[in-house]
Write an enzyme that holds these catalytic residues in place. Sequence first.
Site, PDB file in Angstrom:
ATOM      1  N   HIS A   1       0.851  -1.194   0.000  1.00 51.39           N
ATOM      2  CA  HIS A   1       0.000   0.000   0.000  1.00 51.39           C
ATOM      3  C   HIS A   1       0.890   1.249   0.000  1.00 51.39           C
ATOM      4  O   HIS A   1       1.775   1.390   0.847  1.00 51.39           O
ATOM      5  CB  HIS A   1      -0.879  -0.041   1.249  1.00 51.39           C
ATOM      6  CG  HIS A   1      -1.890   1.037   1.344  1.00 51.39           C
ATOM      7  ND1 HIS A   1      -3.110   0.999   0.688  1.00 51.39           N
ATOM      8  CD2 HIS A   1      -1.882   2.202   2.029  1.00 51.39           C
ATOM      9  CE1 HIS A   1      -3.804   2.084   0.976  1.00 51.39           C
ATOM     10  NE2 HIS A   1      -3.082   2.844   1.786  1.00 51.39           N
TER      11      HIS A   1
ATOM     12  N   ASP B   1      -8.413   0.927   6.057  1.00 50.49           N
ATOM     13  CA  ASP B   1      -7.108   1.564   6.209  1.00 50.49           C
ATOM     14  C   ASP B   1      -7.114   2.512   7.406  1.00 50.49           C
ATOM     15  O   ASP B   1      -7.868   3.483   7.425  1.00 50.49           O
ATOM     16  CB  ASP B   1      -6.818   2.343   4.910  1.00 50.49           C
ATOM     17  CG  ASP B   1      -5.459   3.014   4.879  1.00 50.49           C
ATOM     18  OD1 ASP B   1      -4.653   2.813   5.801  1.00 50.49           O
ATOM     19  OD2 ASP B   1      -5.211   3.749   3.891  1.00 50.49           O
TER      20      ASP B   1
HETATM   21  C1  DX5 Z   1      -3.282   7.110   6.663  1.00 51.66           C
HETATM   22  C2  DX5 Z   1      -2.784   6.212   5.560  1.00 51.66           C
HETATM   23  C3  DX5 Z   1      -2.574   4.820   6.001  1.00 51.66           C
HETATM   24  C4  DX5 Z   1      -1.516   4.652   7.054  1.00 51.66           C
HETATM   25  C5  DX5 Z   1      -2.026   3.618   8.009  1.00 51.66           C
HETATM   26  O1  DX5 Z   1      -3.563   8.340   6.143  1.00 51.66           O
HETATM   27  O2  DX5 Z   1      -3.698   6.185   4.466  1.00 51.66           O
HETATM   28  O3  DX5 Z   1      -2.353   3.911   4.914  1.00 51.66           O
HETATM   29  O4  DX5 Z   1      -0.264   4.246   6.569  1.00 51.66           O
HETATM   30  O5  DX5 Z   1      -1.170   3.501   9.076  1.00 51.66           O
HETATM   31  P1  DX5 Z   1      -1.600   2.740  10.405  1.00 51.66           P
HETATM   32  O6  DX5 Z   1      -1.879   1.316   9.998  1.00 51.66           O
HETATM   33  O7  DX5 Z   1      -0.425   2.908  11.296  1.00 51.66           O
HETATM   34  O8  DX5 Z   1      -2.843   3.400  10.928  1.00 51.66           O
HETATM   35 ZN    ZN Z   2      -3.596   4.561   2.876  1.00 50.45          ZN
END
Ligand code: DX5
Ligand code: ZN
Length: 227
Positions: free
Chosen positions: A39, A182
């Site tokens: 991602h 996400d």
């Molecule tokens: C947030 C991003 C995510 C982020 C998630 O704005 O779109 O993809 O990397 O990170 P975690 O899993 O730490 O919440």
């Molecule tokens: Zn993301």
Amino acid sequence: MAGSLQVTPMLIAPSLLSADPLAMGAAIDALHGDFDWLHVDVMDGHFVPNLSYGPALVKALKKRYPEAVLDVHLMVEPGEDFLDMFLAAKPAYLTVHEEACRHLHRALTKIREGGVKPGVVLNPATPVELIEPVLPLVDLVLLMSVDPGFGGQSFIPEVTQKAVQLCRLREARKLSFLIEMDGGISAATIAQARRSGVDVAVMGSAVFAAPDPAAAVAQARELAAQA
Ligand code: DX5
Ligand code: ZN
């Protein structure tokens, strides 16, 4: 399980935003290939209060990991203005926010015509009803379970209701898009996401800030399988 079309097993998409930017290749290699998608969060400092990468990173990832399924999440506004440069990088999936595209139908059609699978993203406060007209155009619906901009934020559990709602819509309309979630997905929240019908879990800090990232992915797979 909320939807009969749900893919089995759950797919895990580590989010590179939480990887060390000076050692991103090493962070990916430390997963030993045990990921389904990678991602990639693209942030413009305008739609979201943070800056991250551009198409050069997507191209470099594609060159080094040609078999990887690259899932590019655009957090840029207007989304339409950034499509050409990311389509040229040829990710597997390219997702745009409903909130950042004035002409969503046109943007999603353009992504499809560019040979890339289109996805639409909803912020936690945006209702599913706003994307109902474009559901037949997408291969992926990404539900944000935090307000986008940063890794390491807390999961917003109410968002799982939108996954349940999307599963019902997908079944009723005989569609086949995947549902991705996400933000704040960890060992503590992945089962809840899975039970609501989520097909793909994005995991940033829970993977790359873990002492053993590969073990964190393996644990996430197990928890999702038992959910
Ligand atoms: C947030 C991003 C995510 C982020 C998630 O704005 O779109 O993809 O990397 O990170 P975690 O899993 O730490 O919440
Ligand atoms: Zn993301």
